[in-house]
Design an enzyme around this catalytic site. Structure first.
Site, PDB file in Angstrom:
ATOM      1  CD  GLU A 117     -11.105  59.411   6.499  1.00 37.13           C
ATOM      2  OE1 GLU A 117     -10.869  58.899   5.676  1.00 37.13           O
ATOM      3  OE2 GLU A 117     -10.852  59.534   7.492  1.00 37.13           O
ATOM      4  CD  GLU A 152      -9.331  64.348   6.572  1.00 31.84           C
ATOM      5  OE1 GLU A 152      -9.335  64.269   7.777  1.00 31.84           O
ATOM      6  OE2 GLU A 152      -8.251  62.561   6.452  1.00 31.84           O
ATOM      7  CD  GLU A 153      -9.459  57.630   1.876  1.00 36.34           C
ATOM      8  OE1 GLU A 153     -10.340  57.273   0.397  1.00 36.34           O
ATOM      9  OE2 GLU A 153      -9.251  57.129   2.943  1.00 36.34           O
TER      10      GLU A 153
END
Length: 312
Positions: free
Chosen positions: A196, A199-200
């Site tokens: 995560e 991805e961010e």
């Protein structure tokens, strides 16, 4: 001949009636199957005229209708008869429960199963699972999973005391928080945090420890179920930010001391920032719940245990 009679009780005729005779005379204009054809179809389904499944160590049996070879056009009444005979056998064998996995293409079988006392246990995108308690007293079957797991990663740069934070684009309040999201089925907590964060923010990182767990019930974002929100400590492997503009409004390396005292964050983020400051000052051994992988009682499997390391 008795086997033929049993088979024909399970297979409806074209006119909707059931043949209960030991033979099927040619003069019957409504007949759909001969004795040989009926026997053949049942053998294709189960080989014995009854459903088969996998036994578990708790005394139950699981039947996957996608694997037992049912005709794609089997009717509710035909399946109901087949299930009735199978239930009688399982009861005689002392089975305490039946789990019925019904693919969406055979949904009509769920309706038939409901007439025998089955109820929905859970569903996924391509199948539903029904359950029936056969044991004594009230059902002791476990409920389905009722929690979602959210994981965030606090990426700490120990060289300068900064931590990676984002502001979500779709929030009503632009508060600093650690990047994160929902854990995928079968995904370890640390792997979720690392994925995560990348991805961010575009930052590569590695798992170091577990820092905190928040538990919340009746969560609006979890369809009214319970929510677990876990924050992990990560170590950076890269430093150049390339954040996802679809999810994030902005992304920065922020001083931990500032994050711990600013009012532009959430209560849980400021508290974890305080923990991280303590770790920087006195060593992360005071705040970390480290992960240890241990062998499970199930052969060939393992699990992750998170706990404070004991000092020798």
């Amino acid at each position: 001949m008795a086997a033929c009679a049993f088979a024909l009780k399970l297979l409806p005729l074209a006119g909707g009636r059931f043949c209960g005779r030991a033979s099927c005379p040619a003069r019957s204009p409504a007949r759909a199957f001969s004795c040989a054809a009926a026997r053949s179809q049942l053998q294709k389904v189960t080989g014995t005229g009854a459903l088969t499944g996998k036994r578990d160590r708790f005394g139950g049996v699981t039947v996957d209708l996608a694997d037992v070879g049912l005709p794609v056009d089997i009717s509710e009444s035909s399946f109901s008869g087949l299930l009735q005979g199978s239930l009688a056998r399982w009861k005689a064998e002392g089975k305490v429960a039946v789990w019925l996995r019904v693919p969406i293409s055979l949904s009509r079988c769920a309706a038939a199963a409901s007439t025998h006392g089955f109820s929905f246990h859970h569903a996924k995108h391509d199948h539903a699972v029904l359950a029936l308690w056969l044991g004594d007293g009230e059902s002791r079957l476990p409920g389905f999973a009722t929690h979602q797991i959210g994981v965030a990663g606090a990426v700490v740069d120990e060289s300068n005391g900064k931590v990676l934070v984002v502001q979500d684009r779709n929030k009503t309040q632009n508060a600093w928080k650690f990047p994160g999201g929902l854990s995928d089925p079968g995904e370890d907590i640390g792997a979720t945090a690392v994925r995560e964060v990348f991805e961010e923010t575009g930052i590569q990182s590695e798992f170091r420890s577990l820092l905190s767990i928040r538990q919340q019930h009746n969560h609006p974002g979890a369809f009214g179920m319970s929510d677990m929100y876990i924050i992990c400590r990560l170590g950076p492997l890269s430093y150049d930010i390339n954040f996802c503009t679809r999810e994030c409004l902005c992304c920065e390396w922020l001083e931990l001391a500032e994050l711990a005292k600013t009012d532009r964050t959430t209560p849980i983020t400021s508290r974890v920032a305080g923990l991280l400051l303590r770790g920087l000052e006195r060593g992360f051994g005071e705040i970390d719940l480290a992960m240890e992988e241990l062998p499970a009682v199930y052969s060939g499997m393992s699990y992750q245990l998170y706990h404070r390391q004991l000092k020798c």
